[in-house]
Design an enzyme around this catalytic site. Structure first.
Site, short mmCIF file in Angstrom:
data_model
loop_
_atom_site.label_atom_id
_atom_site.label_comp_id
_atom_site.label_asym_id
_atom_site.label_seq_id
_atom_site.Cartn_x
_atom_site.Cartn_y
_atom_site.Cartn_z
N ASP A 251 -60.03 7.07 9.57
CA ASP A 251 -59.24 5.87 9.26
C ASP A 251 -60.12 4.67 8.99
O ASP A 251 -59.71 3.73 8.31
CB ASP A 251 -58.27 5.58 10.42
N ASN A 261 -60.94 7.99 14.04
CA ASN A 261 -59.93 8.94 13.59
C ASN A 261 -58.94 9.13 14.72
O ASN A 261 -59.08 8.56 15.82
CB ASN A 261 -60.59 10.27 13.18
N LYS A 262 -57.91 9.92 14.46
CA LYS A 262 -56.87 10.13 15.45
C LYS A 262 -57.43 10.44 16.84
O LYS A 262 -58.39 11.20 16.98
CB LYS A 262 -55.98 11.31 14.99
C1 LIG Z 1 -56.65 10.97 5.37
S1 LIG Z 1 -56.54 9.79 6.61
C2 LIG Z 1 -55.64 10.66 7.81
C3 LIG Z 1 -55.83 10.10 9.18
O1 LIG Z 1 -54.76 9.21 9.52
C4 LIG Z 1 -54.13 9.73 10.67
O2 LIG Z 1 -53.61 8.75 11.54
P1 LIG Z 1 -52.02 8.40 11.50
O3 LIG Z 1 -51.29 9.70 11.43
O4 LIG Z 1 -51.81 7.65 12.79
O5 LIG Z 1 -51.84 7.53 10.27
C5 LIG Z 1 -55.22 10.51 11.36
O6 LIG Z 1 -56.16 9.66 11.98
C6 LIG Z 1 -55.80 11.22 10.17
O7 LIG Z 1 -57.06 11.79 10.33
#
Ligand SMILES: CSC[C@H]1O[C@H](OP(=O)(O)O)[C@H](O)[C@@H]1O
Length: 363
Positions: A251, A261-262
């Site tokens: 992110d 990242n998540k």
């Molecule tokens: C290709 S970026 C995807 C990235 O975004 C997700 O977070 P969220 O679901 O909270 O928007 C997650 O970190 C993914 O790796």
């Protein structure tokens, strides 16, 4: 100008932008990811407020998809046709600043909004009536640029996964998180399209289960074998030799290669390091924030504790009454030294550090 720019093919089509000749009737048509995989339903946003709420609630989510949706969201601004140039610009800039408050971590949101801001600031007073269409064109370009970036990440990442049988991923960094194909899943789709099909372990990814709900769904739609595992199973799978590589999205990536990242990504990187398993981050270059020297400076979104305590809604409480303290950071940061390579649309950054990140980003 096309009147219907759809998102990724197949079932997902995360984002569609619809406008007639009069762009004032614009609408952003989103696949509602909060209802997947049980329900395939679309949410139509006709105002910036509706779009802001859709990003906030993760109706549309994933760093690139958030940026694309927000760019289209700028075109939903309503402006009094009698307003003077300064007032018109001000209205659009207010929308841009408002959409920037939807979520704090994915830098792609701010990158996309900055591109839209540049259009507002560059239009001449005498051409003001063209501004709505110029903004629509820029949002469509952002969408199309992302499609190309996903394809390039797929091509650049595929050689790293060639020879792997089992790959583990976390959260969803696939077509649902982008315009199409995704980032972490793009090399997997590319290999599949070229005759090599890997098996994917999808971490369920608590608390919102993007892996179980979204990654498993989209890989199944594509005919790619996927096994859902709980986040706590990753270590055992690696110890048993069942994981040949880990690949995740991002992110926001700092100038030294630290990647946000998540939540749950950092422990995966530690486990992969311990088990001598390659750990890849896949992200377009607009996910890099070169203004941040390290990952410690990346803003981490804190979300509603109810996502942890009541994942199934009010009836599905999983822990003690609300009085108990609950923490719900949406992301964590993996230090660059735990990342084997960062796969971008411009190439692969092996053993990321400040110097080689700058070499690719400034190329
Ligand atoms: C290709 S970026 C995807 C990235 O975004 C997700 O977070 P969220 O679901 O909270 O928007 C997650 O970190 C993914 O790796």
């Amino acid at each position: 100008m096309s009147t219907d720019v759809s998102g990724i093919p197949e079932a997902a089509e995360t984002i569609r932008y619809r406008h007639a000749d009069d762009v004032w009737s614009a609408a952003v048509d989103l696949l509602d990811q909060t209802l997947l995989p049980e329900t395939l339903s679309r949410l139509i946003c006709e105002t910036p407020g509706q779009l802001h709420d859709a990003i906030r609630r993760l109706v549309v989510r994933g760093a690139p998809a958030i940026g694309i949706a927000a760019a289209y969201g700028v075109t939903l601004t309503r402006v009094d046709s009698r307003a003077d140039a300064a007032a018109v610009r001000s209205r659009y800039l207010e929308t841009i600043d408002y959409l920037a408050t939807s979520r704090p971590t994915a830098v792609n949101l701010f990158w996309a909004l900055d591109r839209m801001k540049a259009v507002v600031q560059s239009v001449e007073d005498a051409e003001l009536e063209m501004l709505p269409n110029r903004l629509a064109d820029e949002a469509i370009r952002i969408h199309e640029d992302d499609r190309a970036m996903c394809r390039s990440i797929g091509i650049n990442g595929a050689p790293l996964l060639q020879g792997c049988q089992n790959v583990l991923t976390h959260c969803n960094a696939g077509g649902l998180a982008t315009s199409t194909l995704g980032t972490a899943l793009a090399p997997i789709y590319h290999l599949h399209e070229n005759g090599t099909t890997l098996h994917v372990y999808a971490d369920e990814t608590r608390p919102l289960l993007q892996g179980a709900r979204l990654t498993a769904w989209e890989l199944s739609q594509a005919g790619i074998p996927v096994t859902v595992c709980t986040d706590s199973m990753a270590g055992g799978l690696m110890k048993a030799g069942n994981v040949d590589a880990v690949i995740v999205g991002a992110d926001r990536i700092a100038a030294n290669g630290d990647a946000a990242n998540k939540i749950g990504t950092y422990p995966l990187a530690i486990l992969a390091h311990y088990h001598h398993i390659p750990f890849y981050v896949a992200a377009p270059t607009n996910t890099f924030d070169m203004a941040l020297a390290s990952g410690d400076l990346i803003p981490i979104e804190q979300r509603d504790p109810a996502e942890v305590t009541q994942p199934g809604g009010p009836s599905g409480r999983t822990t003690v009454p609300a009085s108990a303290k609950v923490t719900n950071p949406a992301f964590d940061v993996t230090p660059a030294e735990l990342i084997t390579a960062i796969i971008t649309e411009r190439g692969v950054i092996q053993t990321p550090n400040q110097a080689n990140v700058a070499e690719v980003l400034n190329a």
